[in-house]
Design a protein around this motif. Structure first.
Motif, short mmCIF file in Angstrom:
data_model
loop_
_atom_site.label_atom_id
_atom_site.label_comp_id
_atom_site.label_asym_id
_atom_site.label_seq_id
_atom_site.Cartn_x
_atom_site.Cartn_y
_atom_site.Cartn_z
N ASP A 155 0.77 -1.21 -0.02
CA ASP A 155 0.12 -0.07 -0.14
C ASP A 155 0.76 1.08 -0.12
N PHE A 156 2.00 1.17 0.89
CA PHE A 156 2.97 2.53 0.81
C PHE A 156 3.52 2.71 -0.64
N TYR A 157 3.92 1.52 -1.44
CA TYR A 157 4.50 1.62 -2.56
C TYR A 157 3.32 2.19 -3.44
N THR A 158 1.95 1.76 -3.81
CA THR A 158 1.07 2.30 -4.47
C THR A 158 0.94 3.67 -4.03
N TRP A 159 0.95 4.18 -2.81
CA TRP A 159 0.89 5.76 -2.51
C TRP A 159 2.02 6.51 -2.86
N ALA A 160 3.21 6.10 -2.90
CA ALA A 160 4.60 6.77 -3.35
C ALA A 160 4.68 6.64 -4.79
N ARG A 164 6.05 13.13 -7.27
CA ARG A 164 7.17 14.04 -7.25
C ARG A 164 7.70 13.94 -6.00
N GLU A 165 6.87 14.24 -4.90
CA GLU A 165 7.44 14.35 -3.43
C GLU A 165 6.74 13.52 -2.49
N HIS A 166 7.49 12.79 -1.52
CA HIS A 166 6.88 11.68 -0.80
C HIS A 166 6.67 12.61 0.75
N ILE A 437 13.01 13.02 1.96
CA ILE A 437 12.15 12.97 3.20
C ILE A 437 11.80 14.39 3.66
N ALA A 438 12.61 15.06 3.79
CA ALA A 438 12.66 16.42 4.20
C ALA A 438 12.79 17.33 3.06
#
Length: 538
Positions: A155-160, A164-166, A437-438
């Motif tokens: 599910d995380f991979y689908t979201w990511a 362009r930005e995570h 990340i940041a």
């Protein structure tokens, strides 16, 4: 020969039972573990292993090793009481190969296992080991998804995918909707907003009576472990005793209840504060229980949400606490697996300075650093602002090798496992991932530390002084960092004001900052080899 599905094992026909070997790792101490579900205990053997390789692949804090070994031994007893056959391999057991793979191979032969059923390792290197077990043992290995996390990696991979930005904030909102935590019936967030972080930056007034975390007297099992660690890991970093950490689920639940009752109400307002002599303030330190499996994330979040519904804790405290668990913790795990194994080698800022020796000794005139390292040595714990804005901030502005910084963090904290530590350090703290990340580097001068702590008042350096031998080194190091990375960050909209200030300075003032920083950096003594990894400096 290796299956990644979560269904039951295929069993051969005939009356003979199949002996299923179930390895349970030291961070999988949960009765709800997927590998233990749907299995008849009479037809399985649980394998638990204390191995040298895992205790020393980095030279973990003595308190951390004791925590894990004691919790493992207690969990083994709990499983035995529930009717499971447990093959427990102590560290000093005769024939111990001192590796997960070696012990799985030995146990498979010893028990004539016809199948192995295991939950996927949380760290990349452990997961790679598990992929070898089928070939090494010659029998079927079923590797199960670790469903103790709220968000499956798929599910995380689908979201990511394709973003362009995570950014964590958007992931967090999806997690709130997924779980229903702090959500109203109309689909809006409780309190009318998703994030109350602006209410969570208070400086505590003098004289507050901070609640001490729940502590537990070591029983006979823990005392045996303490003696073992003192004997076998005497050269490792940190203080072993006093030891009072929770090592059973019962103790973990008591710690959770204690936090909810005594600290959660003020956690939000003061979660970013730092006070000398008060190691925990209003923080829970429940991360150690979550990361070894004694508590599960949703039960912890539900306990906090229930306190809000009862009127026992304000929304800013409860939202901030829940965000750390279903937001940040789940997001960091996803980002780790999204980028591994590349994540471990990232160094976008090309930082190469060795880790300073004072990270291990605490011997520095910078009081914020000496206090944070000293606390880390005693407790195997420091809270997130000490980690990010003191220890991480210094390494960032000084240009320390992010792999050395990451190794240090992995060694010293009782809640540090690579899946959570590495992206926090390499990504969030050191910006070595280049901004995955940041959105900007977490660099600051001494002014931030002065505002959020009482460290500066008794420091040998003056936080008000900007340059020179008596000035807080963070002040010059901050501008030194901005200057050497101007090409990368000048166009960052979150850093435009700082670069505008830098450009308005006279040439002489800029040169003074740079010279002051260089002079301080020349005084740093590199860490001696072998503190974190044998033969490796830092």
């Amino acid at each position: 020969m290796c299956s990644h599905a979560s269904g039951r094992l295929n069993r051969p026909s005939g009356p003979a039972p199949v002996t299923t070997l179930i390895p349970v790792l030291g961070d999988q101490l949960s009765r709800s573990l997927a590998s233990l579900r749907g299995v008849d205990p009479a037809d399985a053997v649980v394998l638990m292993m204390e191995v040298w390789d895992e205790a020393t692949y980095v030279r973990h804090h003595k308190k951390k090793i004791a925590l894990i070994f004691s919790a493992m031994r207690h969990f083994a007893e709990e499983l035995r009481s529930a009717g499971w056959s447990v093959d427990y391999i102590p560290l000093d057991a005769r024939g111990n190969t001192q590796s997960f793979t070696g012990e799985v191979v030995r146990a498979a032969k010893r028990h004539k296992a016809q199948a192995i059923r295991v939950v996927e390792g949380a760290e990349y290197r452990v997961r790679q080991m598990q992929d070898e077990w089928a070939d090494r043992t010659g029998i079927d290995v079923e590797i199960l998804i670790d469903d103790r996390f709220v968000c499956p990696l798929s599910d995380f991979y689908t979201w990511a995918q394709g973003r362009r930005e995570h950014r964590m904030e958007y992931f967090y909102r999806d997690m709130r909707r997924r779980t229903g935590l702090l959500m109203r019936e109309d689909g809006k967030p409780e309190g009318g907003q998703w994030n109350f972080d602006h209410d969570n930056r208070g400086t505590p007034p003098r004289g507050l009576n901070y609640p001490a975390p729940e502590r537990f007297k070591p029983d006979a099992i823990t005392q045996d472990v303490l003696a073992l660690v003192e004997k076998r890991f005497a050269g490792h970093f940190g203080d072993l005793e006093p030891f009072g950490l929770p090592v059973t689920r019962k103790q973990a639940l008591k710690s959770l209840k204690h936090f909810i009752a005594t600290a959660l109400p003020d956690f939000g307002q003061y979660q970013d504060a730092m006070v000398a002599g008060h190691d925990y303030l209003y923080h829970s330190s429940l991360s150690l229980c979550l990361n070894i499996g004694l508590l599960e994330p949703l039960e912890v979040c539900k306990a906090a949400e229930d306190a809000y519904k009862r009127g026992d804790a304000p929304i800013n405290s409860v939202e901030g606490f829940i965000r750390q668990i279903i937001g940040w913790r789940e997001y960091i795990r996803g980002m780790y697996w999204w980028d591994m194994p590349k994540f471990a080698e990232r160094n976008a800022l090309k930082a190469t300075r060795p880790l300073p020796e004072f990270y291990w000794t605490g011997d520095t005139d910078l009081r914020c650093l000496s206090e944070s390292v000293g606390q880390t040595k005693r407790e195997a714990y420091a809270h997130h602002i000490q980690r990010l804005m003191v220890l991480g901030n210094f390494a960032l502005v000084a240009g320390v090798d992010p792999q050395a910084v990451s190794d240090w963090f992995l060694v010293v904290y009782f809640d540090a496992y690579e899946w959570v530590e590495l992206p926090n350090v390499v990504g969030m703290s050191q910006f070595a991932d280049g901004g995955m990340i940041a959105s900007k580097p977490y660099a600051s001068s001494g002014a931030y530390i002065d505002r959020m702590s009482d460290y500066c008042g008794k420091c040998r350096y003056s936080v008000k002084q900007k340059t020179g031998p008596d000035a807080c080194p963070f002040n010059a190091l901050y501008w030194h960092f901005l200057a050497r990375h101007e090409k990368r960050f000048a166009g960052n909209p979150r850093m435009g004001t700082m670069y505008a200030t830098w450009r308005r300075m006279s040439e002489d003032k800029r040169a003074e900052y740079l010279a002051s920083a260089d002079a301080f950096l020349e005084t740093l003594e590199p860490a001696k080899a072998g503190w974190a990894r044998e033969g490796k400096t830092g």
